[in-house]
Design an enzyme around this catalytic site. Structure first.
Site, PDB file in Angstrom:
ATOM      1  N   ASN A   9      21.239  -7.638  56.311  1.00 12.46           N
ATOM      2  CA  ASN A   9      20.738  -6.502  55.537  1.00 12.46           C
ATOM      3  C   ASN A   9      20.044  -7.069  54.303  1.00 12.46           C
ATOM      4  OD1 ASN A   9      20.330  -4.251  53.982  1.00 12.46           O
ATOM      5  ND2 ASN A   9      22.506  -3.887  53.542  1.00 12.46           N
ATOM      6  N   TRP A  10      18.736  -7.012  54.305  1.00 10.41           N
ATOM      7  CA  TRP A  10      17.968  -7.647  53.229  1.00 10.41           C
ATOM      8  C   TRP A  10      17.844  -6.772  51.991  1.00 10.41           C
ATOM      9  CZ3 TRP A  10      13.456 -10.249  56.471  1.00 10.41           C
ATOM     10  CH2 TRP A  10      13.981 -11.390  57.103  1.00 10.41           C
ATOM     11  N   LYS A  11      18.323  -5.548  52.060  1.00 12.78           N
ATOM     12  CA  LYS A  11      18.279  -4.650  50.891  1.00 12.78           C
ATOM     13  C   LYS A  11      16.864  -4.652  50.295  1.00 12.78           C
ATOM     14  CE  LYS A  11      23.154  -5.488  50.344  1.00 12.78           C
ATOM     15  NZ  LYS A  11      24.318  -5.387  49.493  1.00 12.78           N
ATOM     16  N   HIS A  96      25.007   3.283  54.257  1.00 13.38           N
ATOM     17  CA  HIS A  96      25.391   2.059  53.540  1.00 13.38           C
ATOM     18  C   HIS A  96      25.971   2.464  52.182  1.00 13.38           C
ATOM     19  CE1 HIS A  96      25.043  -1.594  51.157  1.00 13.38           C
ATOM     20  NE2 HIS A  96      25.181  -2.226  52.312  1.00 13.38           N
ATOM     21  N   GLU A  98      25.520   1.514  49.279  1.00 16.30           N
ATOM     22  CA  GLU A  98      24.550   1.731  48.188  1.00 16.30           C
ATOM     23  C   GLU A  98      23.856   3.071  48.346  1.00 16.30           C
ATOM     24  OE1 GLU A  98      22.713  -2.071  48.795  1.00 16.30           O
ATOM     25  OE2 GLU A  98      24.612  -2.956  48.141  1.00 16.30           O
ATOM     26  N   GLU A 167      32.616  -1.835  55.642  1.00 15.71           N
ATOM     27  CA  GLU A 167      32.295  -2.624  54.455  1.00 15.71           C
ATOM     28  C   GLU A 167      33.062  -2.062  53.266  1.00 15.71           C
ATOM     29  OE1 GLU A 167      28.134  -4.614  54.861  1.00 15.71           O
ATOM     30  OE2 GLU A 167      27.863  -2.568  54.186  1.00 15.71           O
ATOM     31  N   GLY A 173      28.766  -7.831  47.678  1.00 17.49           N
ATOM     32  CA  GLY A 173      28.037  -8.522  46.621  1.00 17.49           C
ATOM     33  C   GLY A 173      28.921  -9.020  45.497  1.00 17.49           C
ATOM     34  N   SER A 211      30.467  -9.763  51.302  1.00 19.01           N
ATOM     35  CA  SER A 211      30.585 -11.174  50.898  1.00 19.01           C
ATOM     36  C   SER A 211      30.871 -12.122  52.061  1.00 19.01           C
ATOM     37  CB  SER A 211      31.626 -11.335  49.779  1.00 19.01           C
ATOM     38  OG  SER A 211      31.197 -10.627  48.624  1.00 19.01           O
TER      39      SER A 211
HETATM   40  P1  PGA Z   1      26.920  -8.800  50.760  1.00 24.69           P
HETATM   41  O1  PGA Z   1      26.347  -7.367  51.230  1.00 24.69           O
HETATM   42  O2  PGA Z   1      27.002  -9.675  51.985  1.00 24.69           O
HETATM   43  O3  PGA Z   1      25.907  -9.305  49.760  1.00 24.69           O
HETATM   44  O4  PGA Z   1      28.257  -8.556  50.155  1.00 24.69           O
HETATM   45  C1  PGA Z   1      26.777  -6.780  52.432  1.00 24.69           C
HETATM   46  C2  PGA Z   1      26.110  -5.432  52.610  1.00 24.69           C
HETATM   47  O5  PGA Z   1      25.910  -4.719  51.623  1.00 24.69           O
HETATM   48  O6  PGA Z   1      25.762  -5.036  53.739  1.00 24.69           O
END
Ligand code: PGA
Length: 250
Positions: A9-11, A96, A98, A167, A173, A211
């Protein structure tokens, strides 16, 4: 055995140029493996670039990070499913953390997105997970159950087309990973919930995210409840992503 999924997931990173450069390096190192698929969720503007780069390469799926449930209309700034499909996407993330916690997306909205994706023949990857205060209050399974409830209306065939990513919000993150045992407890609950609602155990895929790094991928994947991973930060460099995506399974 169901194929594992290693998803990046490149956000809000990597536009078309960055995507092209990433894929050039990654594809030189990539060797398709029968036991897994490698998925990419690039930015909307780089979907076409990613699809073109992996064309003719086996075992790779490209999806959108977010879609709107309406096919078209006055929704400034949104990406429709037909547009994502036209760019070559065959899947999309839904819900997600976010989207839920930064942009205030509701369960009702995630439900509409899942429905629209299934109707259009794309694969929804539904993300679920609790916040730290919910975990500390012992509400993890209740939160996950509420987020899963948008799938309550589907039959076995439709449920077989949905991928779940667990998640925990506190692990995204932050460098904090759920232990494989903690994750396994929630994964087992999700599997049980899906089976109770008619899913075929053999088609269920529950990924872990939060993470995930080259140093912890092996211990996570050694847990039989974990069918794959959804990775943010560590998926942005071809070297660390390859170390994760090519990890041998024991
Ligand atoms: P992360 O993000 O690996 O940077 O913790 C995972 C995600 O949000 O899908």
């Amino acid at each position: 055995m169901t194929q594992r999924i290693f998803a990046a997931n490149w956000k809000m990173h990597l536009g078309p140029q960055g995507t092209r450069a990433f894929m050039d390096t990654f594809l030189d190192m990539y060797a398709p493996l029968d036991d897994r698929e490698v998925w990419f969720f690039p930015s909307a503007v780089a979907l076409g670039t990613a699809v073109a780069a992996v064309q003719g390469t086996t075992g790779i799926v490209v999806g959108a990070q977010n879609v709107h449930w309406e096919a078209q209309g006055a929704f400034t700034g949104e990406l429709s499913i037909p547009m994502a499909r036209e760019a070559g996407a065959t899947a999309a993330l839904v819900g997600h953390s976010e989207r839920r916690h930064v942009f205030g997306e509701t369960d009702e909205e995630t439900g509409s997105k899942v429905r629209a994706l299934l109707d259009a023949g794309l694969t929804p990857m539904l993300c679920v997970g609790e916040k730290i205060e919910q975990r500390e209050a012992g509400e993890t399974l209740a939160v996950v159950e509420r987020q899963l409830s948008v799938l309550g209306q589907y039959d076995r065939q439709a449920l077989g087309r949905v991928v779940i990513a667990y998640e925990p919000v506190w692990a995204i993150g932050t460098g904090k990973t759920a232990t494989p045992t903690d994750a396994a407890e929630v994964h087992a609950f999700i599997r049980q919930w899906l089976t109770k609602h008619g899913a075929d155990r053999k088609t269920i895929r529950v990924l872990y995210g939060g993470s995930v790094k080259p140093v912890n991928i092996r211990s996570l994947m050694a847990e039989p409840e974990i069918d794959g991973v959804l990775v943010g930060g560590a998926s942005l460099e071809p070297e660390s992503w390859t170390a994760i995506a090519q990890t041998p399974l024991d």
